[in-house]
Design a protein around this motif. Structure first.
Motif, short mmCIF file in Angstrom:
data_model
loop_
_atom_site.label_atom_id
_atom_site.label_comp_id
_atom_site.label_asym_id
_atom_site.label_seq_id
_atom_site.Cartn_x
_atom_site.Cartn_y
_atom_site.Cartn_z
N THR A 80 0.83 -1.21 0.00
CA THR A 80 0.00 0.00 0.00
C THR A 80 0.87 1.25 0.00
O THR A 80 0.55 2.25 -0.66
CB THR A 80 -0.94 0.00 1.21
N ALA A 81 1.96 1.19 0.73
CA ALA A 81 2.88 2.34 0.77
C ALA A 81 3.42 2.65 -0.62
O ALA A 81 3.49 3.83 -1.02
CB ALA A 81 4.04 2.05 1.72
N ARG A 82 3.78 1.62 -1.37
CA ARG A 82 4.32 1.83 -2.72
C ARG A 82 3.26 2.46 -3.63
O ARG A 82 3.56 3.38 -4.40
CB ARG A 82 4.78 0.49 -3.30
N LEU A 83 2.03 2.00 -3.54
CA LEU A 83 0.95 2.59 -4.34
C LEU A 83 0.76 4.06 -4.00
O LEU A 83 0.56 4.90 -4.89
CB LEU A 83 -0.36 1.83 -4.11
N ALA A 84 0.85 4.38 -2.71
CA ALA A 84 0.68 5.77 -2.27
C ALA A 84 1.81 6.65 -2.79
O ALA A 84 1.59 7.78 -3.23
CB ALA A 84 0.60 5.83 -0.76
N ILE A 85 3.02 6.11 -2.74
CA ILE A 85 4.18 6.87 -3.22
C ILE A 85 4.06 7.12 -4.72
O ILE A 85 4.32 8.23 -5.22
CB ILE A 85 5.49 6.12 -2.89
N LEU A 86 3.65 6.11 -5.46
CA LEU A 86 3.46 6.26 -6.91
C LEU A 86 2.37 7.28 -7.22
O LEU A 86 2.42 7.96 -8.25
CB LEU A 86 3.13 4.92 -7.54
N ALA A 87 1.38 7.39 -6.33
CA ALA A 87 0.30 8.36 -6.53
C ALA A 87 0.74 9.79 -6.22
O ALA A 87 0.07 10.75 -6.61
CB ALA A 87 -0.90 7.99 -5.67
N GLY A 88 1.87 9.91 -5.49
CA GLY A 88 2.38 11.25 -5.19
C GLY A 88 2.63 11.54 -3.73
O GLY A 88 3.04 12.66 -3.38
N ALA A 89 2.39 10.57 -2.86
CA ALA A 89 2.62 10.80 -1.42
C ALA A 89 4.10 11.04 -1.16
O ALA A 89 4.96 10.27 -1.63
CB ALA A 89 2.13 9.60 -0.61
N GLU A 90 4.40 12.07 -0.38
CA GLU A 90 5.78 12.43 -0.09
C GLU A 90 6.26 11.85 1.24
O GLU A 90 7.45 11.86 1.53
CB GLU A 90 5.92 13.95 -0.05
N TYR A 91 5.34 11.38 2.06
CA TYR A 91 5.69 10.70 3.30
C TYR A 91 4.59 9.71 3.64
O TYR A 91 3.45 9.83 3.17
CB TYR A 91 5.93 11.69 4.45
#
Length: 219
Positions: A80-91
């Motif tokens: 889930t963290a990887r999906l969020a990072i790919l979506a643009g999450a910076e932390y």
């Protein structure tokens, strides 16, 4: 590494992370915009929000880099963290510590802020690269717990979340919290469609943090 440090420094400088929970994408975006208008740059979109990844993508396009530090919350695993990072999450923020999530975030130099309740959990999180540890749930502690933890572990940077409100926010900062996470006590007016009140509360929290820090310097 430079980008990671910049994000961490900006979160600490702001001192307030808005934890955004909502019933829809539209509501989440409106809450986020209201918080930003009130001066809170650090927005944590929880993945419990329907369409949370789309909210993250949308906010990234609507706000400039200097206006927004965008994170994903309620992240339970590395996938889930990887999906969020790919979506643009910076932390990435979690309610608990997860080794694989910590490793993934370190791999991509993305700040990871896991929720911990004990000194043992905090120590483990720090060993896995957590620069800021979320003290969670904060309503199970008194603000003085920050000093109690920083006594034997002065290198721990702690951010209480859960139970932080207008009445005790200054005490968390004065006891050594590097930032505070605010959820329902900040976003509650949005349930009645009163986003202006969310902006007002956001401004109040920012002022409390600034004044508490200024008092510490003077003292």
């Amino acid at each position: 590494m430079v980008k990671k440090l910049n994000i961490l420094n900006r979160i600490i400088e702001c001192g307030v992370v808005a934890v955004v929970r909502a019933e829809s994408e539209i509501e989440a975006e409106k809450i986020s915009a209201a918080c930003i208008l009130g001066g809170i740059k650090a927005i944590e979109v929880t993945l419990t929000v329907p369409g949370a990844l789309e909210v993250i993508r949308s906010l990234k396009t609507k706000f400039k880099e200097e206006e927004l530090i965008l994170g994903a919350g309620s992240v339970l695993d590395s996938e889930t963290a990887r999906l969020a990072i790919l979506a643009g999450a910076e932390y990435i923020v979690s309610p608990c510590f997860d080794k694989n999530t910590a490793k993934l975030c370190n791999r991509y130099q993305v700040p990871y802020m896991p929720g911990c309740m004990t000194i043992t959990e905090i120590k483990t999180a720090m060993e896995y690269g957590a620069d800021i540890v979320k003290l969670f749930p904060g309503n199970t502690f008194d603000p003085s717990i920050i000093k109690s933890i920083n006594g034997p572990v002065p290198q721990a940077s702690l951010m209480p979340t859960g139970g932080v409100n207008l009445q005790n926010a200054d005490q968390w900062i004065k006891n050594g919290a590097v930032a505070i996470g605010i959820g329902s006590d900040l976003t509650k007016p949005a349930k009645q469609g009163n986003f202006d009140e969310v902006s007002t509360l956001a401004s109040q929290y920012c002022s409390i943090v600034r004044e508490a820090r200024a008092g510490m310097v003077v003292g």
